[in-house]
Design a protein around this motif. Structure first.
Motif, PDB file in Angstrom:
ATOM      1  N   ASP A 180      -5.541  10.478  -3.787  1.00  0.00           N
ATOM      2  CA  ASP A 180      -6.046  10.245  -5.135  1.00  0.00           C
ATOM      3  C   ASP A 180      -5.098   9.307  -5.877  1.00  0.00           C
ATOM      4  OD1 ASP A 180      -8.215  10.850  -6.599  1.00  0.00           O
ATOM      5  OD2 ASP A 180      -7.536  12.816  -7.310  1.00  0.00           O
ATOM      6  N   GLN A 238      -5.737  -4.427  -2.742  1.00  0.00           N
ATOM      7  CA  GLN A 238      -6.016  -3.440  -3.796  1.00  0.00           C
ATOM      8  C   GLN A 238      -5.746  -2.021  -3.263  1.00  0.00           C
ATOM      9  OE1 GLN A 238      -6.109  -2.307  -6.709  1.00  0.00           O
ATOM     10  NE2 GLN A 238      -7.636  -3.773  -7.521  1.00  0.00           N
ATOM     11  N   TYR A 239      -5.652  -1.005  -4.138  1.00  0.00           N
ATOM     12  CA  TYR A 239      -5.677   0.384  -3.662  1.00  0.00           C
ATOM     13  C   TYR A 239      -6.925   0.540  -2.798  1.00  0.00           C
ATOM     14  CZ  TYR A 239      -2.115   1.909  -7.015  1.00  0.00           C
ATOM     15  OH  TYR A 239      -0.949   2.094  -7.707  1.00  0.00           O
ATOM     16  N   GLY A 240      -6.756   1.202  -1.669  1.00  0.00           N
ATOM     17  CA  GLY A 240      -7.860   1.251  -0.705  1.00  0.00           C
ATOM     18  C   GLY A 240      -8.736   2.484  -0.855  1.00  0.00           C
ATOM     19  N   PHE A 241      -9.932   2.393  -0.282  1.00  0.00           N
ATOM     20  CA  PHE A 241     -10.865   3.530  -0.221  1.00  0.00           C
ATOM     21  C   PHE A 241     -10.163   4.686   0.518  1.00  0.00           C
ATOM     22  CE2 PHE A 241     -14.632   5.474   2.064  1.00  0.00           C
ATOM     23  CZ  PHE A 241     -15.127   6.121   0.933  1.00  0.00           C
ATOM     24  N   GLU A 242     -10.312   5.905  -0.035  1.00  0.00           N
ATOM     25  CA  GLU A 242      -9.512   7.038   0.477  1.00  0.00           C
ATOM     26  C   GLU A 242      -9.664   7.259   1.982  1.00  0.00           C
ATOM     27  OE1 GLU A 242     -11.097   6.997  -2.318  1.00  0.00           O
ATOM     28  OE2 GLU A 242      -9.939   7.988  -3.903  1.00  0.00           O
ATOM     29  N   GLY A 254      -4.437   5.956  -3.027  1.00  0.00           N
ATOM     30  CA  GLY A 254      -5.551   5.316  -2.322  1.00  0.00           C
ATOM     31  C   GLY A 254      -5.415   5.522  -0.820  1.00  0.00           C
TER      32      GLY A 254
END
Ligand SMILES: Cc1ncc(COP(=O)(O)O)c(C=O)c1O
Length: 377
Positions: free
Chosen positions: A249, A49-53, A252
């Motif tokens: 943003d 998934q798109y990852g935590f920043e 990710g």
């Protein structure tokens, strides 16, 4: 059509003693295969998934534990930010903290490709002299009378190309000056773990509390450059600005997939073992390069490095750019000193590396180089 896969390619039989990438047989394919299998048989697809920043929290925890143990001071996972390596980190920092025309400081000599990133951002580099204990603080103080830099870029440990390490006392002086004059310290600590004969002072992660320091590191030299994975360690005030940027943003956090795989490797102890293996191999190569230089190039002036990849060599009275051209004909490569200068100086210096070639090839290369220097052809 070209099927080139690696950045540096040299013709068959050529020995490029200047190159600073690891040998193919030191890239830990087996360790990474096991780590990837370990991750890919699990059922949670979150790393796709798109990852935590700021970067995967489990990976940052594994890394924080590893760093706490190896640095000998506690590293909090909240101070770590996952990156795609130091080059990308420098580019991001320039984007977020500078504007074209700003002044930045760098060591003389310094890593030439970092200087190129600063040029991409239109920054004006003022160079500060170094000696055997790293950055010369009196020269920095003098430059601070004339300029207000946005940051200073330093490679404090086993410097590229100089091989020297910034002393503990100078680290403290540098941090005090950064606070007094309000500039950032970008500490590129890429060779921190590759120490052969001397344990270096604590990395700049030890100084982040005061809010003027970003410590940069990478897996490029301790696992594999192709991973494009690294980390920064910094204070929350700086972290907040970084994680709020548009690039994160939109896309990710950086490299969630690769960090999930490397997490397995760190947790299993594989990273520590790999570093041990590299240190064993490189230490022998440094010993050999030291002896062989004295034998085949007795006029070479250098200080034997305690860690890292590089021998920084002065050949008094010699134009090393000329030497490089002749060396090409003799099938041996080097990096000429002026590449590492932001004022086109250091023409009688060259950088040689122990990273790519085994001892046999290092000797062959030095014999060829010795012939070029002595025959003058
Ligand atoms: C001083 C220094 N910084 C950064 C890098 C590149 O790091 P990365 O592969 O993480 O972009 C190198 C590689 O040679 C280096 O010597």
């Amino acid at each position: 059509m070209t099927f080139q896969t690696t950045q540096i390619q040299v013709p068959e039989g050529f020995i490029d003693l200047g190159r600073g990438d690891p040998a193919m047989d030191l890239l830990p394919l087996d360790l990474l295969r096991t780590a990837a299998q370990d991750r890919l048989i699990q059922t949670d697809p979150a790393f796709l998934q798109y990852g935590f920043e700021q970067g995967d929290g489990y990976f940052r925890r594994a890394l924080a534990d590893f760093l706490s143990q190896s640095h000998g001071f506690p590293v909090d996972l909240d101070t770590l930010f996952v990156t795609s390596g130091i080059s990308a980190s420098l580019d991001l920092i320039c984007t977020l903290f500078t504007q074209p025309g700003d002044i930045v400081f760098a060591e003389e000599p310094s890593y030439f490709l970092a200087l190129k990133i600063f040029a991409d951002h239109g920054l004006r580099v003022i160079s500060i002299r170094t000696d055997e204990a790293g950055l010369v603080i009196e020269d920095l103080e003098q430059a601070l009378r004339d300029y207000r830099p946005k940051f200073i870029y330093v490679i404090p440990t086993f410097q590229n190309p100089g091989g020297h390490t910034l002393s503990q006392q100078r680290r403290e002086q540098l941090v005090a000056l950064a606070r007094e004059h309000d500039f950032l310290i970008l500490a590129d600590e890429v060779y921190q773990f590759l120490s052969y004969t001397q344990t270096p002072p604590k990395p700049f992660g030890a100084y982040i509390d005061l809010g003027h320091v970003i410590s940069l590191n990478t897996f490029s030299k301790i696992l594999a450059p192709g991973l494009r994975l690294g980390w920064m360690q910094t204070h929350s005030s700086i972290m907040e600005k970084i994680v709020a940027c548009g690039m994160l943003d939109s896309g990710g956090g950086m490299n969630p997939f690769t960090s999930a795989i490397v997490r397995s490797l760190v947790e299993s102890g594989g990273l520590g073992k790999n570093i041990e293996n590299l240190v064993g191999v490189y230490r022998k190569r440094v010993d050999a390069m030291d002896e062989l230089l004295r034998l085949h190039l007795p006029e070479a002036q250098f200080v034997r490095p305690h860690g890292g990849y590089f021998f920084w060599i002065r050949l008094p009275g010699m134009d090393v750019q000329e030497l490089r051209k002749r060396a090409q004909v003799h099938q041996v490569g080097l990096r000429q000193g002026n590449l590492f200068s932001s004022r086109n100086a250091l023409h009688d210096h060259m950088r040689l590396s122990i990273s790519f070639y085994d001892i046999g090839d290092i000797e062959k290369g030095l014999i060829r180089l010795g012939r070029c220097v002595h025959d003058g052809k």
